[in-house]
Design a protein around this motif. Sequence first.
Motif, PDB file in Angstrom:
ATOM      1  N   ALA A  20      57.442  62.231  49.181  1.00 25.57           N
ATOM      2  CA  ALA A  20      56.582  61.918  47.899  1.00 25.57           C
ATOM      3  C   ALA A  20      55.253  62.480  47.910  1.00 25.57           C
ATOM      4  N   THR A  21      54.329  62.467  49.065  1.00 32.39           N
ATOM      5  CA  THR A  21      53.165  63.044  48.837  1.00 32.39           C
ATOM      6  C   THR A  21      52.946  64.704  49.080  1.00 32.39           C
ATOM      7  N   GLU A  22      53.931  65.296  49.589  1.00 33.83           N
ATOM      8  CA  GLU A  22      53.802  66.680  49.945  1.00 33.83           C
ATOM      9  C   GLU A  22      54.757  67.273  48.931  1.00 33.83           C
ATOM     10  N   GLY A  23      55.370  66.704  47.797  1.00 33.23           N
ATOM     11  CA  GLY A  23      56.192  67.225  47.096  1.00 33.23           C
ATOM     12  C   GLY A  23      57.311  68.020  47.489  1.00 33.23           C
ATOM     13  N   TRP A  24      57.978  67.732  48.342  1.00 33.91           N
ATOM     14  CA  TRP A  24      59.242  68.497  48.905  1.00 33.91           C
ATOM     15  C   TRP A  24      60.162  68.682  47.814  1.00 33.91           C
ATOM     16  N   PRO A  25      61.002  69.659  47.846  1.00 30.39           N
ATOM     17  CA  PRO A  25      62.130  69.833  46.936  1.00 30.39           C
ATOM     18  C   PRO A  25      63.321  68.990  47.389  1.00 30.39           C
ATOM     19  N   ALA A  26      63.001  67.729  47.389  1.00 24.05           N
ATOM     20  CA  ALA A  26      64.179  66.828  47.828  1.00 24.05           C
ATOM     21  C   ALA A  26      63.491  65.379  47.391  1.00 24.05           C
ATOM     22  N   GLN A  27      64.644  64.579  47.712  1.00 23.38           N
ATOM     23  CA  GLN A  27      64.557  63.285  47.482  1.00 23.38           C
ATOM     24  C   GLN A  27      65.452  62.411  48.322  1.00 23.38           C
ATOM     25  N   VAL A  28      64.945  61.176  49.005  1.00 23.30           N
ATOM     26  CA  VAL A  28      65.668  60.365  49.362  1.00 23.30           C
ATOM     27  C   VAL A  28      66.398  59.379  48.761  1.00 23.30           C
TER      28      VAL A  28
ATOM     29  N   ALA B 181      62.546  50.494  51.776  1.00 24.88           N
ATOM     30  CA  ALA B 181      63.135  51.468  51.000  1.00 24.88           C
ATOM     31  C   ALA B 181      63.517  50.737  49.675  1.00 24.88           C
ATOM     32  N   ALA B 182      63.894  49.612  49.428  1.00 26.49           N
ATOM     33  CA  ALA B 182      64.200  49.040  48.282  1.00 26.49           C
ATOM     34  C   ALA B 182      62.931  48.912  47.419  1.00 26.49           C
ATOM     35  N   ALA B 183      61.755  48.418  48.057  1.00 23.93           N
ATOM     36  CA  ALA B 183      60.443  48.533  47.487  1.00 23.93           C
ATOM     37  C   ALA B 183      60.026  50.031  46.970  1.00 23.93           C
ATOM     38  N   HIS B 184      60.412  50.725  47.364  1.00 20.80           N
ATOM     39  CA  HIS B 184      60.150  52.268  46.863  1.00 20.80           C
ATOM     40  C   HIS B 184      61.058  52.785  46.072  1.00 20.80           C
ATOM     41  N   GLY B 185      61.962  51.935  45.568  1.00 22.00           N
ATOM     42  CA  GLY B 185      63.159  52.529  44.516  1.00 22.00           C
ATOM     43  C   GLY B 185      64.211  53.015  44.958  1.00 22.00           C
ATOM     44  N   ILE B 186      64.540  53.087  46.415  1.00 27.65           N
ATOM     45  CA  ILE B 186      65.496  53.882  46.972  1.00 27.65           C
ATOM     46  C   ILE B 186      66.819  52.918  47.365  1.00 27.65           C
ATOM     47  N   ALA B 187      67.957  53.617  46.665  1.00 25.51           N
ATOM     48  CA  ALA B 187      69.296  52.578  46.801  1.00 25.51           C
ATOM     49  C   ALA B 187      69.282  52.501  48.385  1.00 25.51           C
ATOM     50  N   THR B 188      69.719  51.022  48.753  1.00 25.65           N
ATOM     51  CA  THR B 188      69.927  50.613  49.981  1.00 25.65           C
ATOM     52  C   THR B 188      71.507  50.386  50.239  1.00 25.65           C
TER      53      THR B 188
END
Length: 217
Positions: free
Chosen positions: A23-31, A47-54
């Motif tokens: 997120a902070t380094e702006g990778w061309p990627a998403q978890v 993960a859930a708190a960061h809006g990532i599917a679990t």
Amino acid sequence: MKKIVILISGRGSNMEAVVRACATEGWPAQVVAVIANRPEATGLAFAAAHGIATAVVDHRQFDQREAFDAALAEAIDRFAPDLVVLAGFMRVLTAGFVGHYAGRMLNIHPSLLPSFAGLKTHQQALDAGVRLHGASVHFVTAQLDHGPIVIQAALPVLASDDVTTLAARVLAAEHIIYPRAVRWFVEGRLALDGLTVVLTPPEPQWLFADYTAGEGV
Ligand code: GRF
């Protein structure tokens, strides 16, 4: 945009390091997902708190290793990842599973591989009396804790060290090298030449972790 699925078994601090750096380094990627083999894995909450599917694929509900790995692969492939990141994922994986993700699955192991594969690596290092210890990020192959090495971090074993202090310093180094390795992958900079990982353009695939000279010697 490359899609990353991270597998955890517990605390998930390496997963956190990857999520934050992405997120902070702006990778061309998403978890896109974090999957655990234990419902009580505390990293799931982050993960859930960061809006990532679990998701949880509980290995205790499977009699056979093959059946667990098949269910796990199904859960992973639902997210069609470009990269699978094992972050403290404490399961031995079948050759079929590993083959399915050949060249697109990374692991972090808390030792300077090929020394000290398996469990209790910090105790193994102390018992062996090595003066340098560390962590390795490697591509996953069928042989446990082997496979082409992407980056390693080395740090001194101090005379004052016990398992707790050594593990803490190694973990801090893990949190530096794992995001770095994952970033290289999603930027398309990693290639394999036999068992050697080639990074293009080159930069050091090692890190000598910082410590205060003389401390505890
Ligand atoms: C790390 O030391 C990792 O190298 C090892 O297990 C530990 C997991 O820690 N395989 P965390 O879950 O990433 O906090």
